[in-house]
Design an enzyme around this catalytic site. Structure first.
Site, PDB file in Angstrom:
ATOM      1  N   THR A  26       0.807  -1.364   0.040  1.00  0.00           N
ATOM      2  CA  THR A  26      -0.196   0.228   0.356  1.00  0.00           C
ATOM      3  C   THR A  26       0.480   1.245   0.100  1.00  0.00           C
ATOM      4  O   THR A  26       1.882   1.117   0.976  1.00  0.00           O
ATOM      5  CB  THR A  26      -0.921  -0.333   1.279  1.00  0.00           C
ATOM      6  OG1 THR A  26      -1.543  -0.892   1.142  1.00  0.00           O
ATOM      7  CG2 THR A  26      -1.528   1.305   1.173  1.00  0.00           C
ATOM      8  N   THR A  29       4.240   4.978  -3.463  1.00  0.00           N
ATOM      9  CA  THR A  29       5.560   3.728  -4.481  1.00  0.00           C
ATOM     10  C   THR A  29       4.712   2.532  -4.688  1.00  0.00           C
ATOM     11  O   THR A  29       5.090   3.111  -5.976  1.00  0.00           O
ATOM     12  CB  THR A  29       6.725   3.643  -3.381  1.00  0.00           C
ATOM     13  OG1 THR A  29       6.658   5.073  -2.623  1.00  0.00           O
ATOM     14  CG2 THR A  29       8.008   3.626  -3.575  1.00  0.00           C
ATOM     15  N   GLY A  80       5.869  -0.427  -0.129  1.00  0.00           N
ATOM     16  CA  GLY A  80       6.581   0.364  -0.166  1.00  0.00           C
ATOM     17  C   GLY A  80       6.914   0.414   1.929  1.00  0.00           C
ATOM     18  O   GLY A  80       7.303  -0.346   1.903  1.00  0.00           O
ATOM     19  N   ALA A  81       8.018   1.567   2.461  1.00  0.00           N
ATOM     20  CA  ALA A  81       7.948   1.945   4.192  1.00  0.00           C
ATOM     21  C   ALA A  81       8.019   2.778   4.044  1.00  0.00           C
ATOM     22  O   ALA A  81       8.754   4.031   3.487  1.00  0.00           O
ATOM     23  CB  ALA A  81       9.753   0.808   4.299  1.00  0.00           C
ATOM     24  N   LYS A  92       6.955   0.082   9.125  1.00  0.00           N
ATOM     25  CA  LYS A  92       5.534   0.657   7.495  1.00  0.00           C
ATOM     26  C   LYS A  92       4.631   1.194   8.781  1.00  0.00           C
ATOM     27  O   LYS A  92       4.450   0.820  10.281  1.00  0.00           O
ATOM     28  CB  LYS A  92       5.268  -0.719   7.052  1.00  0.00           C
ATOM     29  CG  LYS A  92       6.679  -1.478   6.359  1.00  0.00           C
ATOM     30  CD  LYS A  92       5.987  -2.337   5.450  1.00  0.00           C
ATOM     31  CE  LYS A  92       4.647  -2.304   4.945  1.00  0.00           C
ATOM     32  NZ  LYS A  92       4.705  -1.547   4.214  1.00  0.00           N
ATOM     33  N   GLY A  93       3.539   1.542   8.210  1.00  0.00           N
ATOM     34  CA  GLY A  93       1.911   1.872   8.372  1.00  0.00           C
ATOM     35  C   GLY A  93       1.901   3.136   8.068  1.00  0.00           C
ATOM     36  O   GLY A  93       1.277   3.715   8.914  1.00  0.00           O
ATOM     37  N   GLY A  94       2.618   4.117   7.578  1.00  0.00           N
ATOM     38  CA  GLY A  94       2.480   5.537   7.447  1.00  0.00           C
ATOM     39  C   GLY A  94       0.561   5.448   6.469  1.00  0.00           C
ATOM     40  O   GLY A  94       0.139   6.598   7.029  1.00  0.00           O
ATOM     41  N   GLU A 101      -0.439  -6.177   5.393  1.00  0.00           N
ATOM     42  CA  GLU A 101       0.953  -5.433   5.305  1.00  0.00           C
ATOM     43  C   GLU A 101       1.503  -6.824   5.781  1.00  0.00           C
ATOM     44  O   GLU A 101       3.015  -7.499   5.105  1.00  0.00           O
ATOM     45  CB  GLU A 101       1.534  -4.739   5.282  1.00  0.00           C
ATOM     46  CG  GLU A 101       0.701  -3.438   4.379  1.00  0.00           C
ATOM     47  CD  GLU A 101       1.733  -1.892   4.677  1.00  0.00           C
ATOM     48  OE1 GLU A 101       1.373  -1.050   3.673  1.00  0.00           O
ATOM     49  OE2 GLU A 101       2.435  -1.342   5.580  1.00  0.00           O
ATOM     50  N   LYS A 119      14.209   7.254   2.998  1.00  0.00           N
ATOM     51  CA  LYS A 119      13.426   6.329   3.522  1.00  0.00           C
ATOM     52  C   LYS A 119      14.645   5.803   4.160  1.00  0.00           C
ATOM     53  O   LYS A 119      14.242   4.840   5.662  1.00  0.00           O
ATOM     54  CB  LYS A 119      12.637   5.294   2.732  1.00  0.00           C
ATOM     55  CG  LYS A 119      11.375   6.199   2.395  1.00  0.00           C
ATOM     56  CD  LYS A 119      10.754   6.666   2.857  1.00  0.00           C
ATOM     57  CE  LYS A 119       9.019   7.173   2.239  1.00  0.00           C
ATOM     58  NZ  LYS A 119       8.489   6.061   1.504  1.00  0.00           N
TER      59      LYS A 119
HETATM   60  C1  5RP Z   1       1.251   1.712   4.253  1.00  0.00           C
HETATM   61  C2  5RP Z   1       2.829   1.748   4.370  1.00  0.00           C
HETATM   62  C3  5RP Z   1       2.956   2.687   3.077  1.00  0.00           C
HETATM   63  O1  5RP Z   1       4.148   1.597   2.630  1.00  0.00           O
HETATM   64  C4  5RP Z   1       4.224   2.936   3.747  1.00  0.00           C
HETATM   65  O2  5RP Z   1       4.016   3.997   4.510  1.00  0.00           O
HETATM   66  C5  5RP Z   1       5.185   4.249   2.421  1.00  0.00           C
HETATM   67  O3  5RP Z   1       4.452   5.090   2.143  1.00  0.00           O
HETATM   68  P1  5RP Z   1       4.987   5.830   0.719  1.00  0.00           P
HETATM   69  O4  5RP Z   1       5.062   4.444  -0.564  1.00  0.00           O
HETATM   70  O5  5RP Z   1       3.681   6.659   0.329  1.00  0.00           O
HETATM   71  O6  5RP Z   1       5.882   6.637   0.895  1.00  0.00           O
HETATM   72  O7  5RP Z   1       3.302   1.265   5.135  1.00  0.00           O
HETATM   73  O8  5RP Z   1       0.835   1.570   5.317  1.00  0.00           O
END
Ligand code: 5RP
Length: 220
Positions: A26, A29, A80-81, A92-94, A101, A119
């Site tokens: 999710t 990215t 992503g992360a 993760k979890g933003g 995930e 990152k």
């Molecule tokens: C979602 C996530 C995403 O992988 C993480 O927040 C990175 O997001 P982005 O690719 O928008 O920077 O862990 O729960």
């Protein structure tokens, strides 16, 4: 930065093999990865999605979304992360999708993590650590986190000041001010608190491959 995310997402297609069911994470990215996956969709058997957001994007591209219970173990998970350390351990979890995930990462033989260069960190914890929590346990868990870490848990809210609700109907506590020197130990300790659904530390099961977006992308 979104250019770096696009380059990382597109590079991850190298890991997609014919006939695969692909685990899909999710975030912004991953959105680039899904768009790239759409171009080779005839080669894959479908996807397992980690969020309603990714499910919508996959279906909009005509990619079939399958139930993990029906597929069994997966060969590949791409996600992503928010932070990645030199041992490929992650925060993760933003995007609040950490629990699904984590389930798909655990079910997958290879976890390819796609990130932009910002990152990368030496020590995890500058990004607030997300913890998914059963709503009735919010205060209890917050108190126990404070006692355990001495760092500040903050109930995640949306722009209107409403508590964020995950795809699983739970809330998120973000732990601010950590410097995580032993991510495996912290992940285990937080997982023990009753009411914690999952912790956004991916240390016990880190990524196997990290792709850092750039020209050219760097594969770690
Ligand atoms: C979602 C996530 C995403 O992988 C993480 O927040 C990175 O997001 P982005 O690719 O928008 O920077 O862990 O729960």
């Amino acid at each position: 930065m979104s250019e770096a995310k696009r380059l990382a997402g597109e590079k991850a297609i190298d890991y997609v093999e014919d006939g695969m069911i692909v685990g899909v994470g999710t975030g912004s990215t991953v959105a680039f990865f899904i768009d790239a996956l759409a171009k080779v969709k005839e080669r894959i058997a479908g996807a397992v999605s980690s969020s309603e957001q990714s499910t919508q994007r996959l279906r909009a591209h005509g990619i079939e979304v399958l139930d993990l219970n029906a597929t069994g173990p997966l060969s590949l998970y791409v996600d992503g992360a928010d932070e990645c350390d030199p041992h490929k351990r992650l925060i993760k979890g933003g995007g609040a999708a950490l629990t699904r995930e984590k389930i798909i990462a655990e079910a997958s033989a290879k976890f390819v993590c796609i990130i932009d260069p910002a990152k990368r960190v030496d020590v995890l914890g500058k990004f607030p650590l997300p913890v998914e929590v059963i709503p009735m346990a919010r205060s209890l868990v917050a108190r126990e986190i404070l006692a355990l870490t001495r760092a500040q848990p903050v109930w995640r809210q949306d722009a209107e000041g409403r508590g964020v609700v995950t795809d699983n109907g739970n809330g998120i506590l973000d732990i601010h001010g950590l410097a995580i020197t032993d991510p495996v130990a912290l992940e285990s300790a937080l997982n023990q608190i009753p009411g914690v659904v999952s912790v956004g530390l991916f240390a016990r099961r880190p990524a196997d491959v990290v792709i850092v977006g750039g020209e050219p992308p760097q594969v770690l």
